[in-house]
Design an enzyme around this catalytic site. Structure first.
Site, PDB file in Angstrom:
ATOM      1  N   CYS A 101       0.890  -1.156   0.000  1.00  0.00           N
ATOM      2  CA  CYS A 101       0.000   0.000   0.000  1.00  0.00           C
ATOM      3  C   CYS A 101       0.933   1.212   0.000  1.00  0.00           C
ATOM      4  O   CYS A 101       1.934   1.226   0.727  1.00  0.00           O
ATOM      5  CB  CYS A 101      -0.876  -0.005   1.247  1.00  0.00           C
ATOM      6  N   ASN A 205      -9.407   2.898   2.950  1.00  0.00           N
ATOM      7  CA  ASN A 205      -8.844   4.250   2.992  1.00  0.00           C
ATOM      8  C   ASN A 205      -8.158   4.647   1.685  1.00  0.00           C
ATOM      9  O   ASN A 205      -7.444   5.639   1.640  1.00  0.00           O
ATOM     10  CB  ASN A 205      -7.861   4.385   4.167  1.00  0.00           C
ATOM     11  N   LEU A 208      -8.270   8.754  -4.566  1.00  0.00           N
ATOM     12  CA  LEU A 208      -7.661   9.701  -5.506  1.00  0.00           C
ATOM     13  C   LEU A 208      -8.008  11.079  -4.981  1.00  0.00           C
ATOM     14  O   LEU A 208      -9.155  11.338  -4.615  1.00  0.00           O
ATOM     15  CB  LEU A 208      -8.236   9.538  -6.908  1.00  0.00           C
ATOM     16  N   GLY A 382      -3.123  12.684   4.932  1.00  0.00           N
ATOM     17  CA  GLY A 382      -3.931  12.796   6.142  1.00  0.00           C
ATOM     18  C   GLY A 382      -5.345  12.322   5.864  1.00  0.00           C
ATOM     19  O   GLY A 382      -5.580  11.579   4.907  1.00  0.00           O
ATOM     20  N   HIS A 407       3.524   7.315   8.095  1.00  0.00           N
ATOM     21  CA  HIS A 407       2.905   7.077   6.788  1.00  0.00           C
ATOM     22  C   HIS A 407       1.583   7.797   6.590  1.00  0.00           C
ATOM     23  O   HIS A 407       1.048   7.820   5.489  1.00  0.00           O
ATOM     24  CB  HIS A 407       2.707   5.583   6.550  1.00  0.00           C
TER      25      HIS A 407
END
Length: 484
Positions: A101, A205, A208, A382, A407
């Protein structure tokens, strides 16, 4: 369940669980947090997982957890651990189910005032071009005999098939291809799950996001990355290896559980199932994990190609004319063989980063030549209402965290709790009030990702910057968001 174990404050940004906490610990565990963040961190039991990781055989130095730490499978999400390349182990729980990911960032030459009036049209075009949602299938007609190439060649395969530009590969971690990938180590079930999903965003989660550059902190680094002015429009892509990576992890957890029993390894948590990195099981898993990583790089490469096409459709100009260049693509669920200096000597280690990002400094040979004078771009998303940060790697990270940083924001509440707490209407209204157009593939997908379900990204960044693990380059804020 909250955590009540020993926790010693080292300084303003570091907290230590001493190795004396558990007889099995081979080193201390360190959590990067400030006094405000540590209160939420100990509210779940993730520090216990950080301590458990320190019990793994062959760990070099400390088990570490970034400020976005939260409960995971075996390792906490936000966990970092380096394992000796000869005497250490490799654990699927230290990488996670969504292998590689990660995030990639594109620049454009467009400005927010040009894009904002057409953001609904743009997001709707992206929604049409890029498959999203649970079980979504890629629009590419990927034949069964192509899946082995995808697994072994990664983004190189995608570019060779016409999905993007050669220069994209230079701006991708590992060049978009881990060389030790061996498709024969991947099960037919993983391949069957992966083949129809390549080129799709997925759910959870993943997103784009069309952003504008809100603030530039480091003009020299920002310019090197192509972030030339505030108000500039960028695009972020966040997704991973889909069902293929999940199946690889599932398959090898079973292999590792058998390896633990066969070798009589004593672990504080069965979810830490592992095998020596030099064993057949360890090497097979890493070769299969590399395939999952390559799949994810191919996936993001294809999605980026369709992003470029969507911009061309909406704005009537070529992607080249609109300056749609890849800044970088970083993985944040991966284990990689790297060379680091530890206690004065160079050692080869398998660095497990689970919900953690590589952050190499200026001058490091693995940083692309175009960025070597400033350091590796680090991309930190975020929540969908707050935006993202672009950071750069530091020498302090090399000395202390094996070249790693955070991350993302990290969850504050579970997906189930978020669904109970937030309505789609409330979330959409909150986003609209901020000038953000949101489109999601499912009702639950929007609720799960409510901004209030996450930690404050500004708090997370403040800690990693204060600890010296990264330097801030720019902050990006959303104009439009497409959720899987």
């Amino acid at each position: 369940m909250g955590w009540n174990g020993p926790l010693e404050q080292i300084d303003a940004y570091r907290w230590m669980i001493p190795r004396s906490y558990k007889e099995c610990m081979n080193g201390d565990a360190v959590i990067f947090a400030d006094e405000r963040m540590i209160r939420s961190i100990v509210s779940d039991n993730s520090p216990e997982q950080a301590a458990n990781v320190a019990c793994l055989p062959g760990i070099v130095g400390r088990s570490m957890a970034m400020p976005d730490i939260h409960w995971g499978y075996g390792f906490p999400i936000g966990g970092v651990a380096a394992m000796d390349a000869e005497e250490g182990v490799i654990s699927p729980g230290g990488i996670g189910f969504d292998i590689n990911c990660g995030v990639r960032l594109l620049t454009t030459a467009l400005r927010a005032e040009e894009v904002a009036p057409r953001i609904k049209e743009l997001i709707d075009s992206l929604f049409h071009a890029v498959p999203a949602g649970v079980g979504s299938k890629g629009v590419a007609d990927v034949a069964a005999d192509q899946i082995d190439r995808i697994l072994e060649e990664g983004a190189e395969w995608a570019v060779a098939e016409g999905y993007g530009w050669e220069e994209d590969l230079v701006r991708t971690e590992e060049g978009g291809r881990m060389g030790n990938a061996d498709a024969s180590k991947v099960s037919s079930k993983a391949k069957q799950r992966g083949a129809p999903q390549v080129g799709s965003l997925g759910s959870g989660n993943h997103f784009l996001e069309v952003d504008r550059v809100e603030r530039i902190f480091d003009p020299a680094a920002a310019k090197a990355f192509g972030l030339v002015e505030e108000g500039q429009v960028t695009v972020s892509i966040h997704c991973g290896s889909r069902g293929c990576g999940h199946q690889i992890a599932t398959d090898y957890l079973q292999v590792m559980e058998r390896a633990v029993r066969a070798r009589g390894l004593r672990l504080p948590d069965r979810q830490l199932a592992c095998a020596p990195v030099t064993s057949q099981e360890g090497q097979d898993y890493h070769a299969a994990m590399a395939c999952g990583a390559n799949y994810a790089w191919a996936n993001r490469q294809m999605i980026m190609h369709w992003v470029r096409q969507s911009f061309e459709h909406v704005f009537g100009r070529s992607a080249e004319a609109m300056g749609m260049e890849l800044v970088y693509d970083v993985a944040h669920n991966i284990a990689k063989l790297e060379e680091h200096v530890y206690e004065g000597r160079r050692r080869k280690v398998y660095v497990h980063r689970k919900g953690a990002t590589r952050a190499f400094p200026a001058g490091h040979p693995e940083v692309p030549a175009i960025y070597r004078s400033v350091g590796q771009p680090v991309l930190i998303p975020g929540d969908m209402g707050a935006g993202s940060y672009v950071l750069v790697g530091t020498e302090q990270a090399m000395r202390e965290s094996f070249g790693s940083t955070c991350h993302g924001a990290g969850r504050l509440m579970s997906r189930e709790a978020a669904i109970r707490s937030y309505s789609v209407k409330t979330i959409v209204q909150e986003m609209e009030a901020k000038g953000i157009y949101l489109r999601g593939s499912t009702k639950d997908g929007i609720q799960e990702e409510a901004p209030g379900a996450y930690k404050d990204i500004d708090d997370v960044i403040r800690v990693v910057v204060g600890a010296g693990l990264s330097r801030p380059v720019a902050k990006l804020t959303p104009i439009g968001v497409m959720k899987g």
